[in-house]
Motif scaffolding. Structure first.
Motif, short mmCIF file in Angstrom:
data_model
loop_
_atom_site.label_atom_id
_atom_site.label_comp_id
_atom_site.label_asym_id
_atom_site.label_seq_id
_atom_site.Cartn_x
_atom_site.Cartn_y
_atom_site.Cartn_z
N TYR A 1 12.82 0.09 -17.52
CA TYR A 1 11.46 0.55 -17.22
C TYR A 1 10.47 -0.57 -17.48
CZ TYR A 1 7.31 3.55 -17.17
OH TYR A 1 6.09 4.13 -16.87
N ARG A 2 9.64 -0.86 -16.47
CA ARG A 2 8.62 -1.89 -16.62
C ARG A 2 7.27 -1.33 -16.19
NH1 ARG A 2 10.70 -7.51 -14.16
NH2 ARG A 2 8.54 -8.01 -14.70
N PHE A 3 6.31 -1.37 -17.09
CA PHE A 3 4.95 -0.95 -16.78
C PHE A 3 4.37 -1.84 -15.69
CE2 PHE A 3 0.44 -1.79 -17.28
CZ PHE A 3 -0.11 -0.52 -17.25
N ALA A 4 3.64 -1.20 -14.75
CA ALA A 4 3.00 -1.98 -13.69
C ALA A 4 1.48 -1.88 -13.73
CB ALA A 4 3.52 -1.52 -12.33
N VAL B 1 5.67 -7.71 -6.69
CA VAL B 1 5.14 -6.44 -6.17
C VAL B 1 3.80 -6.11 -6.81
CG1 VAL B 1 5.59 -3.97 -5.88
CG2 VAL B 1 7.51 -5.58 -5.95
N GLY B 2 2.86 -5.63 -5.99
CA GLY B 2 1.60 -5.09 -6.48
C GLY B 2 1.49 -3.62 -6.12
N PHE B 3 0.87 -2.84 -6.99
CA PHE B 3 0.66 -1.41 -6.75
C PHE B 3 -0.80 -1.11 -6.45
CE2 PHE B 3 4.68 -0.69 -8.96
CZ PHE B 3 5.13 0.52 -8.45
N LEU B 4 -1.03 -0.24 -5.49
CA LEU B 4 -2.32 0.42 -5.30
C LEU B 4 -2.01 1.91 -5.21
CD1 LEU B 4 -3.90 -1.92 -2.58
CD2 LEU B 4 -4.47 -1.84 -5.02
N LEU B 5 -2.49 2.67 -6.17
CA LEU B 5 -2.16 4.09 -6.22
C LEU B 5 -3.17 4.89 -5.41
CD1 LEU B 5 -1.12 4.44 -9.97
CD2 LEU B 5 0.37 4.54 -7.97
N CYS B 6 -2.73 5.33 -4.25
CA CYS B 6 -3.47 6.22 -3.36
C CYS B 6 -4.89 5.71 -3.08
CB CYS B 6 -3.48 7.64 -3.94
SG CYS B 6 -3.79 8.94 -2.72
N ILE C 1 3.18 -4.94 -1.29
CA ILE C 1 2.23 -4.02 -1.93
C ILE C 1 2.67 -2.61 -1.61
CG2 ILE C 1 -0.16 -3.23 -2.04
CD1 ILE C 1 -1.03 -6.06 -1.27
N VAL C 2 2.79 -1.78 -2.63
CA VAL C 2 3.21 -0.40 -2.42
C VAL C 2 2.07 0.56 -2.76
CG1 VAL C 2 5.66 -0.87 -2.74
CG2 VAL C 2 4.27 -0.27 -4.72
N ILE C 3 1.94 1.58 -1.93
CA ILE C 3 0.89 2.57 -2.10
C ILE C 3 1.51 3.96 -2.17
CG2 ILE C 3 -1.24 3.57 -1.18
CD1 ILE C 3 -0.37 0.30 0.22
N PRO C 4 1.98 4.36 -3.36
CA PRO C 4 2.37 5.76 -3.52
C PRO C 4 1.12 6.64 -3.40
CG PRO C 4 3.25 4.38 -5.29
CD PRO C 4 2.19 3.59 -4.57
N ARG C 5 1.19 7.69 -2.57
CA ARG C 5 -0.02 8.48 -2.39
C ARG C 5 0.30 9.98 -2.35
NH1 ARG C 5 1.01 7.63 3.25
NH2 ARG C 5 0.07 9.27 4.55
N ALA C 6 -0.77 10.77 -2.44
CA ALA C 6 -0.72 12.23 -2.26
C ALA C 6 -1.93 12.58 -1.40
CB ALA C 6 -0.77 12.95 -3.60
N SER C 7 -1.72 12.74 -0.11
CA SER C 7 -2.84 12.95 0.80
C SER C 7 -2.53 14.07 1.78
CB SER C 7 -3.19 11.65 1.55
OG SER C 7 -2.13 11.26 2.39
N GLU C 8 -3.59 14.59 2.39
CA GLU C 8 -3.47 15.74 3.29
C GLU C 8 -2.93 15.32 4.65
OE1 GLU C 8 -6.64 18.92 2.51
OE2 GLU C 8 -7.67 17.06 1.92
N GLN C 9 -3.11 16.20 5.64
CA GLN C 9 -2.45 16.01 6.92
C GLN C 9 -3.05 14.91 7.78
OE1 GLN C 9 -2.63 20.40 7.62
NE2 GLN C 9 -0.50 20.15 8.26
N GLY C 10 -4.34 14.64 7.64
CA GLY C 10 -4.93 13.54 8.38
C GLY C 10 -4.46 12.21 7.82
#
Length: 260
Positions: free
Chosen positions: A102-105, A140-145, A165-174
């Motif tokens: 496990y590595r903190f980002a 790797v760089g993170f941008l969260l949503c 660059i990774v963008i884990p997100r939680a977004s609606e249908q649009g």
């Protein structure tokens, strides 16, 4: 390098039919890197506009179990996020599992406050900064949503020699503005940029739209998750990144500006 990204269902747990099906699809891809959506396990907390300690603890527990489940996939690099306790609230913490370690980002800095996304009620930032994670081959760089909407950080990652660059997100249908923002992040950074989303109904108040997508360093679309396949892969070409980061606008230098 083979990168796999997923869209996982709302309420996913580390065991049960949904996880077993998703796990088998992931394993069959034989990825070198796996990208998940934002806090992919358990229920979405910020649908409610008031912090609830019991729900927060349940989400922490679900993600603690999930880290172990992700380790058992035996994928060299897993990129995800999870809730951790901070100042009687939570921080949304991006992390990497590098050969199981496990590595903190990064912890999320930008929080929306609207129906379905009352994130300021739930989250704080305990550790500041936008720093690249460096592994033997991949930076790797993170941008969260929502952080995706602030292009200065994509450009900052380019200055730190990021490849992805990774963008884990939680977004609606649009999703069109998300695709535009991901394309712009790729253009200004010269990195591959991939975003994964959750999918499904959260109570009676919110429907997550799925639709993950990956863009190449020149801002062109590589692939996206179709409605009948939540697991999609692409290949990262390090030479393409190196060449694109020498092109306009990546080579342009700021004068007298500092990121805050």
């Amino acid at each position: 390098m083979k990168i796999t990204y997923i869209e996982s269902p709302e309420g996913l747990l580390h065991e049960g039919t949904k996880w077993e099906e998703l796990k088998q699809q992931i394993i069959s891809e034989k990825p070198e890197v796996l990208v998940t959506n934002e806090m992919p396990f358990g229920s979405w907390l910020a649908v409610e506009n008031e912090f609830n300690t019991a729900d927060a603890e349940a989400s922490i527990s679900a993600h603690n179990y999930s880290v172990d489940a992700l380790k058992k996939l035996n994928i060299p690099i897993v990129l995800s996020s999870r809730p951790v306790p901070v100042d009687n609230k939570l921080a949304n913490e991006a992390f990497a599992l590098v050969n199981g370690e496990y590595r903190f980002a990064h912890q999320k800095h930008y929080f929306p406050e609207e129906s379905g996304f009352y994130e300021t009620a739930w989250f704080r930032t305990g550790r500041t900064g936008f720093d690249v994670i460096k592994t033997d081959k991949l930076n790797v760089g993170f941008l969260l949503c929502t952080e995706l909407m602030f292009n200065e950080w994509a450009r900052s990652y380019r200055s730190q020699d990021a490849h992805l660059i990774v963008i884990p997100r939680a977004s609606e249908q649009g999703f069109e503005r998300w695709k535009t923002a991901v394309a712009m992040a790729a253009i200004v950074s010269g990195c591959y940029v991939v975003s994964a989303n959750r999918v499904g109904k959260c109570g009676n108040k919110l429907i997550f739209g799925g639709k993950g997508f990956a863009f190449s360093p020149d801002g062109s679309l590589i692939s996206e998750t179709p409605s009948d396949n939540p697991v999609v892969s692409f290949h990262l070409d390090f030479g393409f990144v190196d060449n694109q980061q020498k092109q306009y606008p990546c080579y342009v230098h700021e004068i007298g500006l500092k990121y805050q």
